[in-house]
Design an enzyme around this catalytic site. Structure first.
Site, PDB file in Angstrom:
ATOM      1  CB  SER A  23      53.624 -10.792   3.633  1.00 51.40           C
ATOM      2  OG  SER A  23      54.731  -9.783   4.347  1.00 51.40           O
ATOM      3  CG  HIS A  60      54.640  -6.500   1.947  1.00 50.56           C
ATOM      4  ND1 HIS A  60      54.575  -6.781   3.293  1.00 50.56           N
ATOM      5  CD2 HIS A  60      54.277  -5.170   1.970  1.00 50.56           C
ATOM      6  CE1 HIS A  60      54.251  -5.964   4.316  1.00 50.56           C
ATOM      7  NE2 HIS A  60      54.381  -4.795   3.309  1.00 50.56           N
ATOM      8  CG  HIS A 102      49.447  -4.058   3.349  1.00 53.01           C
ATOM      9  ND1 HIS A 102      49.366  -3.258   4.519  1.00 53.01           N
ATOM     10  CD2 HIS A 102      50.915  -3.888   3.326  1.00 53.01           C
ATOM     11  CE1 HIS A 102      50.766  -3.082   5.126  1.00 53.01           C
ATOM     12  NE2 HIS A 102      51.324  -3.382   4.149  1.00 53.01           N
ATOM     13  CD  GLU A 154      53.991  -2.698   6.639  1.00 49.89           C
ATOM     14  OE1 GLU A 154      54.017  -3.783   6.591  1.00 49.89           O
ATOM     15  OE2 GLU A 154      53.828  -2.021   5.659  1.00 49.89           O
TER      16      GLU A 154
END
Ligand SMILES: [Fe+2]
Length: 285
Positions: free
Chosen positions: A195, A130, A135, A176
């Site tokens: 993700s 993740h 990111h 997010e």
């Protein structure tokens, strides 16, 4: 992601430095872990051309990280040249202020451990897949990189003002779970969806969730759910809209929001710029 929760965290925090960083210890990853990474990567990378924003896709192609868990030091050499950010290895979730301090200094904390195979579809705490896959590509995008630093600086201030809950909603609904408008339609730029094998197609194609234009105050007044797909996605026009939103001092905003009831995650307001009204039951605010 930020926030130390009240359940026991699963990372090994025993060898961390005072700033909560550790060594990645890349040689310690097993072949089974690299194989699991390859499976996770293959699933997401197959979805990305259709559902991820082009800034993500362009960088992902150059990162060449589909063959196994990447070495942070090798990525840092390129990331430093691109946007002056660096990845720092961490055991897992960090205390809020520590997390903000890293972001404010253009350091992105990346968890070192990988999920177990049975967590292929869903994981509670963020892992290296993740944190890295979701990111890192956008850290190469200059405007987004500046936004994330500004967020960290704002976080330090919010911590002092007791306003983290409101600011955390901004992170949730942008970094997010953010969507962006593009000439080809809506695309994901939020790491939580990029993700996720299930939520990435869902956030773009499903008729269920609301899709509402980005509005700073609206977002900071809106609660979110952590254990289901999002009921509402907020949509930016471009990354400069995000960065511009963090330019003002939020102190008066927090004072104003403190007196208001938060909106539920499924609310649609008369003042919203509604791009798509979801089919899921919604409550008027
Ligand atoms: Fe995250």
């Amino acid at each position: 992601m930020t926030g130390v929760t009240d359940h026991k965290l699963r990372g090994d925090y025993s060898r961390m430095r005072p700033d909560h960083t550790v060594d990645q210890d890349w040689d310690a990853y097993s072949e089974a872990e690299h194989a699991l990474w390859r499976r996770l990567y293959a699933r997401q990378a197959a979805l990305a051309p259709r559902y991820a924003c082009e800034e993500f896709n362009a960088t992902l192609a150059t990162l060449d990280c589909g063959g196994g868990i990447p070495r942070f030091d090798l990525v840092n050499a390129r990331l430093g040249l691109a946007t002056d950010w660096q990845l720092v290895a961490v055991p897992g979730l960090l205390p809020d202020l520590t997390f903000f301090e890293h972001l404010a200094h253009r350091r992105f904390p990346v968890t070192v451990w990988l999920r177990d195979p049975e967590e292929f579809d869903y994981i509670v705490e963020p892992d290296v897949f993740h944190d890295f896959y979701g990111h890192v590509p956008l850290l190469f995008q200059p405007m987004f990189a500046d936004y994330l630093q500004a967020y960290g600086q704002g976080g330090i201030k919010a911590h002092a003002l007791g306003a983290i809950e409101m600011l955390a909603r901004l992170y949730w609904y942008t970094v997010e779970f953010g969507l962006i408008e593009t000439p080809g339609g809506l695309r994901a730029y939020g790491a939580g969806i990029l993700s996720s094998g299930g939520e990435l197609p869902h956030c773009v194609e499903s008729a269920q969730p609301h899709r509402i234009g980005f509005d700073l105050m609206r977002i900071m007044q809106t609660q979110y759910k952590i254990d289901t797909y999002q009921e509402t996605y907020f949509v930016i026009r471009d990354f400069s809209e995000l960065f511009a939103a963090t330019a003002p001092d939020f102190t008066p905003f927090y004072a104003e929001l403190r007196d208001r009831e938060p909106h539920s995650p499924s609310s649609v307001l008369a003042s919203d710029r509604v791009l798509h009204r979801g089919t899921a039951p919604s409550r008027a605010a």
